[in-house]
Design an enzyme around this catalytic site. Structure first.
Site, short mmCIF file in Angstrom:
data_model
loop_
_atom_site.label_atom_id
_atom_site.label_comp_id
_atom_site.label_asym_id
_atom_site.label_seq_id
_atom_site.Cartn_x
_atom_site.Cartn_y
_atom_site.Cartn_z
N LYS A 13 45.67 -15.07 5.21
CA LYS A 13 47.06 -14.99 4.74
C LYS A 13 48.04 -15.47 5.81
O LYS A 13 48.96 -16.23 5.52
CB LYS A 13 47.41 -13.53 4.34
N ARG A 88 50.99 -3.12 0.13
CA ARG A 88 49.59 -2.71 0.22
C ARG A 88 49.30 -1.48 -0.64
O ARG A 88 48.14 -1.05 -0.71
CB ARG A 88 49.25 -2.38 1.66
N ARG A 127 37.16 -13.82 15.26
CA ARG A 127 38.55 -13.57 15.65
C ARG A 127 38.61 -12.49 16.74
O ARG A 127 39.42 -12.56 17.66
CB ARG A 127 39.36 -13.14 14.41
N ARG A 133 41.74 -8.66 19.14
CA ARG A 133 42.52 -7.65 18.42
C ARG A 133 41.64 -6.42 18.21
O ARG A 133 40.61 -6.52 17.55
CB ARG A 133 42.95 -8.24 17.07
N ARG A 144 39.34 -0.98 7.37
CA ARG A 144 40.47 -1.73 6.81
C ARG A 144 40.10 -2.32 5.45
O ARG A 144 40.90 -2.34 4.50
CB ARG A 144 40.90 -2.85 7.78
#
Ligand code: AMP
Length: 189
Positions: A13, A88, A127, A133, A144
């Site tokens: 996104k 969300r 990632r 992260r 998540r």
């Protein structure tokens, strides 16, 4: 044009939002980016949400709705908004409708990036290695993803009923996904 980029974490996104910003001058509103900025600044809000984010949970609706409200007010002349990672929950979706309506706007299009969840894990592992992260570590990412399926995916019928939901294959190359997103926007306009 106000659009929602919809999909689980790591669906791409953010990448697509940035391309839309460059191409159309829309304003990207990413609640995840806003919350990370709040944390980086060491603000009271940042401290309040840190643990929830690190555990892969959702921060309260009130907090993210306020952030969006503030940004809409800050960009009165924007040609359009890209909502990335928001809404969300059903509560956030209803609040977004109200916030836009009060400014004479609406959600024009919801573009769902359709992805294979098992392949997402590989994407996120990469990632995690590249960007470090914390919430991309495999355990937190699983939390998540679960939150997405439990709280966020139920919004899909809400937008489908309005006839504004478009689907794009999110597993294709970045370029192909961009083409799919642009096509969906043209069909909406
Ligand atoms: P993201 O970068 O969009 O994946 O967001 C990172 C984290 O910020 C999420 O795992 C949540 O803890 C929090 N967050 C971001 N956006 C929202 C939202 N709309 N509602 C609740 N929590 C959010």
């Amino acid at each position: 044009m106000n659009l929602i980029l919809f999909g689980p974490p790591a669906a791409g996104k953010g990448t697509q939002a940035k391309r839309l910003v460059e191409e159309h001058g829309y304003v990207q509103l990413s609640t995840g980016d806003m919350l990370r900025a709040a944390r980086a600044s060491g603000s009271e809000l940042g401290n309040r949400v840190a643990r929830i984010m690190d555990e892969g949970g959702l921060v309260s609706d009130d907090i993210v709705i306020d952030l969006i409200d503030e940004q809409l007010a800050n960009h009165k002349d924007a040609p359009g908004f890209i909502f990335d990672g928001f809404p969300r929950t059903v509560g956030q979706a209803q609040a977004l409708d109200n916030l836009l309506q009060s400014r004479g706007m609406q959600v024009d299009c919801v573009i769902r990036l359709v992805v294979d969840e098992t392949q997402l894990i590989q994407r996120v592992t990469k990632r995690f290695e590249e960007e470090g992260r914390k919430d991309d570590n495999p355990d937190t990412f699983a939390a998540r993803l679960e939150k997405y399926n439990q709280d966020t995916a139920p919004l899909l019928p809400f937008y489908a009923e309005r006839g504004i939901l478009r689907e794009v294959d999110g597993m294709a190359s970045i370029e192909e996904v961009t083409n799919g997103v642009e096509k969906a926007l043209k069909e909406t306009a």
